[in-house]
Design an enzyme around this catalytic site. Structure first.
Site, PDB file in Angstrom:
ATOM      1  N   HIS A  67       4.544  -2.422  -1.110  1.00 13.30           N
ATOM      2  CA  HIS A  67       3.497  -3.363  -1.532  1.00 13.30           C
ATOM      3  C   HIS A  67       4.046  -4.686  -2.068  1.00 13.30           C
ATOM      4  O   HIS A  67       3.297  -5.664  -2.155  1.00 13.30           O
ATOM      5  CB  HIS A  67       2.617  -2.737  -2.615  1.00 13.30           C
ATOM      6  N   HIS A  87      -1.469   4.668   1.367  1.00 12.75           N
ATOM      7  CA  HIS A  87      -1.854   3.271   1.140  1.00 12.75           C
ATOM      8  C   HIS A  87      -1.311   2.381   2.263  1.00 12.75           C
ATOM      9  O   HIS A  87      -0.217   2.611   2.783  1.00 12.75           O
ATOM     10  CB  HIS A  87      -1.315   2.777  -0.207  1.00 12.75           C
ATOM     11  N   ASP A 107       2.189  10.515  -0.840  1.00 11.89           N
ATOM     12  CA  ASP A 107       0.851  10.583  -1.429  1.00 11.89           C
ATOM     13  C   ASP A 107      -0.216  10.890  -0.386  1.00 11.89           C
ATOM     14  O   ASP A 107      -1.399  11.034  -0.717  1.00 11.89           O
ATOM     15  CB  ASP A 107       0.504   9.298  -2.182  1.00 11.89           C
TER      16      ASP A 107
END
Length: 479
Positions: free
Chosen positions: A149, A186, A272
């Site tokens: 990110h 994500h 995740d």
């Protein structure tokens, strides 16, 4: 199928790979703070499982050389890197304006040793790329990396430095095309943004989309300019299971490898997306997650495996241990071997855990429609886009690998098995130093990427810097 990548010397059965594994025993000591879901301790737990399964004996275990400021500045803005070096918990009050400017504070807190932590995990990914470039291994692993990110000028989503972008820039010195694949829950926004306007890097992200961080990664977001259709996004809903996931992953990645023919692949293995993750909402098993690693490994293309998200740390350790076994081509037992973190893995003490009975909100029809659209987009691509360098980046010369150093008997103890690669023969350090002597193409494009925007013109300058990146890659860095 001819993938057009570099064929690996993997033996007749295709099961054996030469693997370099980067690990620093100090990485588990860094602490984001009480209650924060990101826990570097999971890297230490993973390493303990690898040791007790005997997997370390089948890899070249290396301590990463910490990335220097100049290495980080190949992508990140100078003032941001300087801030990361200077900030400490004691200095926060006097640097409030910079904390806000660089998005450091809550999701990305200041903690003791922050800059050293960034140097360590970035150094592992850069070092892995260097080893692949020089054909010292077929697969490189850095489970402390994968912080996808982070942006050029700011932290984001628990990520401070984007080790993946830095590793890809390194790989571009030896490969015309690099593929990035992201299986974190994500969206891999930081990596996609960095290479959004070039066809030299293709990004493919499978992720939860909707009211979910970071909010990017729509199916329609597929690149710009020269990079049109070289960014693929696979937006998914809650509860996707192994079978549904693979109905997308395998046909899409098969087509990508056929059409794009990358010279190297970076696979971000964020855990995740596993069932039961503290912050996640997918329903993948460890074996289903690892199937992505196994599948990408079959293409016999140099492969860099990095970590990423993962917040139920006992399952993160299980996942990355299993995926390491997949990388080296060794079957491991489901019953966990005795280790110092055994209490984390009760009551079953198994490597594999069963997915839950949560509802899969991804209908078969919606998945088939998305697969068809993505495959259609891929069919529009020029097969293996050609790249003409005006001046090829010089290869980094390294000393010959000393086979005696790789004697497995010397690497049996848990932390003593970590070879300090830059203290013995200074291989990785020499590689970084040699790079400094050349005005390389990729360093030139990195400078263009890190041009600091004028206040109030961030939007225009962001698009401009993307276009400069594309031009720099295309022309080999000449202005």
């Amino acid at each position: 199928m001819d993938t057009g990548g570099n064929s690996l010397p993997s033996g007749a059965d295709g099961s054996k790979r030469k693997v370099c594994y980067f690990y620093d025993s100090e990485v588990g000591n860094y602490y984001y703070g009480q209650g924060h879901p990101m826990k570097p301790h999971r890297i230490r737990m993973t390493h303990a499982l690898l040791h007790n399964y005997g997997l370390l004996q089948n890899m070249h275990v290396l301590k990463p050389n910490p990335a220097r400021e100049k290495d980080l500045c190949r992508f990140h803005a100078d003032d941001y890197v300087t801030f990361l070096r200077k900030i400490t918990p004691d200095k926060q009050q006097e640097m409030l304006r910079q904390l806000k400017r660089f998005n450091v504070g809550e999701d990305c807190p200041v903690f003791d040793g922050l800059f050293n932590y960034c140097q360590t995990y970035a150094g592992g990914s850069i070092g892995g790329a260097v080893k692949l470039n020089h054909q010292h291994c077929d697969i490189a692993i850095n489970w402390s990396g994968g912080l996808h990110h982070a942006k050029k000028c700011e932290a984001s989503g628990f990520c401070y430095v984007n080790d993946i972008v830095l590793a890809i820039l390194e790989l571009l010195k030896a490969h015309q095309r690099v593929l990035y694949v992201d299986i974190d829950i994500h969206h891999g926004d930081g990596v996609e943004e960095a290479f959004y306007v070039t066809d030299r890097v293709m990004t493919v992200s499978f992720h939860k989309f909707g009211d979910y961080f970071p909010g990017t990664g729509d199916l329609k977001d597929n690149g710009y300019g020269k990079g049109k259709y070289y960014a693929l996004n696979v937006p998914l809903d809650d509860g996707i299971d192994d079978e549904s996931y693979q109905t997308l992953f395998k046909p899409i990645m098969s087509k990508v490898m056929e059409v794009y023919r990358p010279g190297a692949v970076v696979l971000q293995c964020g855990a995740d997306s596993l069932s039961g993750d503290r912050l996640g909402c997918f329903n993948l098993s460890v074996k289903g997650h690892g199937e992505c690693v196994r599948f990408m490994r079959t293409f016999n293309v140099p492969l860099l495996l990095v970590g990423g998200g993962g917040y139920t740390i006992r399952n993160v350790a299980r996942c990355w241990c299993y995926e390491t076994s997949v990388a080296v081509g060794i079957e491991v037992a489901d019953n966990l071997p005795p280790n110092e973190y055994m209490e984390y893995f009760g009551p079953d003490y198994n490597l594999h855990v069963s997915p839950s009975n949560m509802e899969n909100k991804n209908s078969r029809d919606s998945l088939e429609a998305m697969r068809a659209e993505l495959l259609e987009n891929l069919s529009r691509l020029e097969h293996a886009p050609s790249v003409e360098f005006q001046e090829r980046p010089p290869d980094t010369e390294l000393p010959e690998v000393d086979e005696d150093e790789e004697n497995k008997d010397e690497r049996i103890s848990r932390d003593a098995d970590v070879k300090d690669d830059y203290e013995s023969n200074s291989r990785v350090k020499l590689e970084f130093d040699a790079n400094d002597e050349h005005n390389e193409v990729v360093d030139e494009l990195a400078i263009k990427m890190t041009a600091t925007p004028e206040p109030g013109s961030e939007g225009d300058e962001k698009e401009k810097s993307k276009m400069q990146l594309d031009e720099a890659i295309e022309t080999g860095g000449d202005d």
